[in-house]
Scaffold this motif. Structure first.
Motif, PDB file in Angstrom:
ATOM      1  N   SER A   1       0.800  -1.223   0.000  1.00  0.00           N
ATOM      2  CA  SER A   1       0.000   0.000   0.000  1.00  0.00           C
ATOM      3  C   SER A   1       0.835   1.276   0.000  1.00  0.00           C
TER       4      SER A   1
ATOM      5  N   GLN B   1      -8.876  -1.119  -0.436  1.00  0.00           N
ATOM      6  CA  GLN B   1      -9.243  -0.279   0.701  1.00  0.00           C
ATOM      7  C   GLN B   1      -8.688  -0.807   2.018  1.00  0.00           C
ATOM      8  N   ARG B   2      -8.423  -2.108   2.083  1.00  0.00           N
ATOM      9  CA  ARG B   2      -7.797  -2.685   3.270  1.00  0.00           C
ATOM     10  C   ARG B   2      -6.301  -2.799   2.988  1.00  0.00           C
ATOM     11  N   ASP B   3      -5.591  -1.746   3.283  1.00  0.00           N
ATOM     12  CA  ASP B   3      -4.200  -1.627   2.872  1.00  0.00           C
ATOM     13  C   ASP B   3      -3.252  -2.474   3.716  1.00  0.00           C
TER      14      ASP B   3
ATOM     15  N   PHE C   1      -3.730   8.638   1.762  1.00  0.00           N
ATOM     16  CA  PHE C   1      -4.458   7.432   1.362  1.00  0.00           C
ATOM     17  C   PHE C   1      -5.929   7.814   1.317  1.00  0.00           C
TER      18      PHE C   1
ATOM     19  N   ASN D   1     -10.134   7.782  -0.058  1.00  0.00           N
ATOM     20  CA  ASN D   1     -11.349   7.029  -0.387  1.00  0.00           C
ATOM     21  C   ASN D   1     -11.504   5.745   0.421  1.00  0.00           C
ATOM     22  N   ARG D   2     -10.884   5.691   1.576  1.00  0.00           N
ATOM     23  CA  ARG D   2     -11.106   4.534   2.444  1.00  0.00           C
ATOM     24  C   ARG D   2     -12.569   4.572   2.921  1.00  0.00           C
TER      25      ARG D   2
ATOM     26  N   ALA E   1      -9.620   2.589  -3.169  1.00  0.00           N
ATOM     27  CA  ALA E   1      -8.832   3.603  -2.487  1.00  0.00           C
ATOM     28  C   ALA E   1      -7.670   3.995  -3.399  1.00  0.00           C
TER      29      ALA E   1
END
Length: 295
Positions: free
Chosen positions: A120, A128-130, A203, A205-206, A212
């Protein structure tokens, strides 16, 4: 790297001993056909094409790359099963970009020849889950038996040595090549990368709709960080004014955290040659310092 990873930059990478990659995410396939042909005028070295699955949805893309004589394809930003079987049946080598272990296992099950494991830290569109490269890379390498290329946070010989220590067999550079002499983007973006600190990306658009993404901190991206837009894609409407006009507020400047380690604009050849040299020095230095460590 839509609009960016074209013949000028990709040929410089191939000529310096890397694997230059031509983009298709811009969707301008007639132009891309011309860029592929230009590549063959600029280099006699191997090169490949990236198919960004989110943006290239027409199955005709498979015949397109076959007709153009492409032998190596990377797929990204989507389901690896979409075109893998057809590409493999046509005799192409296929590597898929993955941001998670689950994605890696799915890609291997789909029959890919190798993986590009992207942490990430890297710039661009993200899960989105970095997960950082330091965790993701050795995890994936411990679970698969295909070649792995490390991406996200790699820019020089020391980071290449770290990637190899964690199981990779090569590295992919995005932001480092984005800020090279041969990169077609405006100097404003290159200079912003050189001037950036390691904390100067965001980071975004989580929890929002769509993917993201990691980008350079600007007034626009700081706003998006605070207030998630209804559609992150709308923030790219002025992308060409950013890329080639130098307006850093026209769109989202996708950039990796490694910007904090880039202190000058260099030619692609110098970047690659210094990386290989420093990789060797790092590996030899570790061997000289620690030798063979036995329990």
């Amino acid at each position: 790297m839509g609009w960016i990873a074209r013949a000028q930059l990709a040929a410089a990478v191939s000529n310096a001993g890397g694997m230059g990659i031509i983009e298709t995410s811009s969707g301008e396939l007639d132009t891309i056909r011309g860029e592929i042909r230009k590549m063959r005028e600029l280099t006699d070295r191997p090169f490949g094409v990236n198919i960004a699955l989110t943006y290239v949805r027409d199955p005709a893309i498979v015949q397109f790359v076959v007709d153009e004589g492409i032998r190596f394809v990377t797929t990204s930003a989507g389901d690896p099963t979409r075109y893998c079987a057809e590409l493999k049946a046509a005799g192409l080598t296929v590597f898929h970009v993955v941001p998670t272990l689950a994605g890696a296992l799915k890609a291997v099950a789909a029959g890919v020849d190798g993986l590009i494991v992207e942490g990430s830290e890297g710039g661009g569109f993200k899960n989105q889950r970095d997960v950082a490269s330091m965790v993701l890379l050795p995890l994936v390498c411990s679970k698969v038996d295909v070649p792995v290329i490390a991406a996200g946070g790699f820019c020089d010989g020391a980071t290449m040595a770290a990637a190899f220590a964690m199981g990779a067999e090569g590295i992919q550079m995005g932001t480092r090549m984005l800020s090279s002499v041969e990169s077609p983007v405006h100097d404003n973006w290159k200079n912003a990368i050189v001037d950036a600190r390691e904390t100067d990306t965001v980071f975004l658009n989580r929890g929002g709709n769509g993917p993201a993404l990691r980008a350079l901190r600007t007034a626009r991206t700081s706003r998006i960080e605070e207030q998630i837009p209804e559609s992150i894609k709308n923030e790219f409407a002025g992308v060409q004014q950013l890329y080639f006009g130098g307006d850093m507020e026209a769109a989202v400047p996708l950039t990796g955290q490694v910007c904090g380690r880039i202190d000058s604009v260099k030619t692609v050849r110098r970047i690659i040659e210094e990386t290989i040299r420093d990789f060797g020095q790092a590996v030899d230095g570790l061997a000289a310092r620690y030798g063979s460590v036995k329990a």
